[in-house]
Design an enzyme around this catalytic site. Structure first.
Site, PDB file in Angstrom:
ATOM      1  N   LYS A   1       1.008  -1.079   0.088  1.00  0.00           N
ATOM      2  CA  LYS A   1      -0.002   0.089   0.146  1.00  0.00           C
ATOM      3  C   LYS A   1       0.738   1.297   0.029  1.00  0.00           C
ATOM      4  O   LYS A   1       1.960   1.175   0.373  1.00  0.00           O
ATOM      5  CB  LYS A   1      -0.947  -0.042   1.163  1.00  0.00           C
TER       6      LYS A   1
HETATM    7  C1  LIG Z   1      -5.834  -3.949   1.059  1.00  0.00           C
HETATM    8  C2  LIG Z   1      -7.191  -3.711   0.879  1.00  0.00           C
HETATM    9  C3  LIG Z   1      -8.050  -4.205   1.842  1.00  0.00           C
HETATM   10  C4  LIG Z   1      -7.434  -5.086   3.053  1.00  0.00           C
HETATM   11  O1  LIG Z   1      -6.209  -4.734   3.936  1.00  0.00           O
HETATM   12  P1  LIG Z   1      -5.559  -5.779   4.638  1.00  0.00           P
HETATM   13  O2  LIG Z   1      -4.345  -4.969   5.289  1.00  0.00           O
HETATM   14  O3  LIG Z   1      -4.786  -6.395   3.428  1.00  0.00           O
HETATM   15  O4  LIG Z   1      -6.309  -6.616   5.372  1.00  0.00           O
HETATM   16  C5  LIG Z   1      -9.292  -3.797   2.092  1.00  0.00           C
HETATM   17  N1  LIG Z   1      -9.907  -2.868   1.447  1.00  0.00           N
HETATM   18  C6  LIG Z   1      -9.096  -2.381   0.214  1.00  0.00           C
HETATM   19  C7  LIG Z   1      -9.767  -1.787  -0.913  1.00  0.00           C
HETATM   20  C8  LIG Z   1      -7.850  -2.743  -0.149  1.00  0.00           C
HETATM   21  O5  LIG Z   1      -7.103  -2.773  -1.215  1.00  0.00           O
END
Ligand SMILES: *Cc1c(COP(=O)(O)O)cnc(C)c1O
Length: 366
Positions: free
Chosen positions: A191
């Site tokens: 991210k």
């Molecule tokens: C990555 C993501 C999540 C989940 O996050 P994690 O930390 O992997 O549990 C939820 N919603 C969206 C839109 C994402 O891109």
């Protein structure tokens, strides 16, 4: 030249020593859960988001679950989101015992279409069962939160902004958490702000919600041996908090680099048969992904792959057509925009330090 979809190590050089010293000091102190690093990160991330409170947790999926729980959403409630998101958004809804339903997206921005949301609510026999919506700020761009908030107020819906892809994004000068009741973040390594493992957070301006989420994330504890409610084990590790604190100082610079690189892509792809990302007027897109649309998506993807250029598809199967949601009974054609986008969308290599030369190489083959 091999080009990955993203590169997580290019940013290490400038932060490596600082992180190593910090991790060593945490190990020496054996302060692994909670403590100073977590408290400071929560304060600094709240400041970054321009909201009053942030609470760290184990990952972005848990952040959504904690947000729904804190808002007392569960069995008998309906929560609306979009079909073109990572499954976590919908999973969180069902995992708290509520029912998930979908609203199709805007063709231009790929986020929840406020007109479709209104249409859905107008046509409901018992709209009072719909308790909340989770708009998703996809690819780094905010949803049309002005319209969505108007509708939410009218129908008394709670709003959780899934901001896992939108650290630092803005609309009319406001970011995630400044519109809805709660915004949730993921710090999954890929991210825009990524930890060295799983991590997440929620932000809110509501002190009661922040307190409740803090309690829920730590077994409903009020002190070491007293549990006011049942909760979860979903805490942010000190080491992850320390890494995030160091990286947060660089986030605005990295975001600027992402925007500059995305704009370079735009300039090179402008005259090709490619639908470029559109940016809302008065919006700041932080380009978690550089996603474009092309007619022969799979052909392009295969060609780039054969040249060593990695691409991604976010997302190839809309949630209403996933085996996991077969029980909802939706057929192809139910959410036409999400379905069409899922066939044409392709994410091109992007990270803050990608070079112009690498971008030129990708574009040459498109
Ligand atoms: C990555 C993501 C999540 C989940 O996050 P994690 O930390 O992997 O549990 C939820 N919603 C969206 C839109 C994402 O891109």
């Amino acid at each position: 030249m091999k080009i990955p979809l993203m590169n997580l190590s290019d940013c290490y050089e400038e932060i490596y020593d600082e992180i190593m010293v910090k991790i060593k000091s945490i190990i020496d102190k054996t302060q692994f859960i909670g403590g100073e690093e977590v408290d400071k990160f929560e304060q600094e991330f709240a400041d970054y988001c321009n909201v009053k409170h942030a609470v760290g947790c184990a990952n972005g999926t848990d952040a959504l679950i904690l947000a729904l729980k804190a808002l007392d959403i569960g069995s008998g409630d309906i929560v609306l989101t979009v079909p073109n998101t990572f499954i976590a958004t919908a999973e969180a809804i069902t995992l708290v015992g509520a029912k998930v339903d979908f609203i199709d997206i805007e063709e231009d921005n790929y986020t929840m279409n406020p007109n479709k949301l209104r249409e859905y609510l107008v046509n409901q026999k018992s709209p009072e069962n719909i308790k909340a919506i989770i708009p998703v700020h996809l690819y780094g761009q905010m949803c049309d939160m002005e319209e969505i908030m108007k509708i939410a107020k009218e129908y008394n819906l709670k709003v959780i902004e899934d901001s896992a892809q939108a650290h630092g994004a803005k609309l009319n000068g406001k970011g995630p958490g400044e519109y809805g009741d709660i915004a949730t973040f993921s710090f999954y390594p890929g991210k825009n702000l990524g930890a060295f493992g799983d991590a997440g957070a929620i932000v809110t301006n509501n002190l009661e919600l922040a307190k409740r989420i803090k309690m829920l994330s730590n077994h409903g504890r009020v002190d070491k041996y007293k549990h006011k409610i049942e909760g979860y084990n979903s805490r942010l590790d000190s080491i992850q908090a320390a890494v995030l604190r160091i990286k947060l100082k660089h986030l605005d610079k990295w975001t600027k680099q992402r925007i500059e690189k995305a704009e370079y892509y735009n300039s090179l792809l402008n005259d090709k048969e490619v639908i470029l990302p559109k940016v809302r007027s008065l919006g700041k897109h932080v380009y978690h992904l550089y996603a474009v649309r092309v007619k022969d998506r799979d052909k392009l993807r295969d060609k780039l792959s054969s040249l060593g250029i990695a691409t991604g598809i976010h997302y190839p199967i809309p949630l209403h057509l996933q085996p996991a949601y077969k029980y909802l009974g939706y057929k192809e054609g139910k959410f036409p925009i999400s379905e069409q986008v899922s066939k044409e969308i392709i994410s091109l290599p992007l990270w803050p330090e990608i070079s112009h030369k690498q971008i030129e190489e990708v574009c040459e083959h498109i």
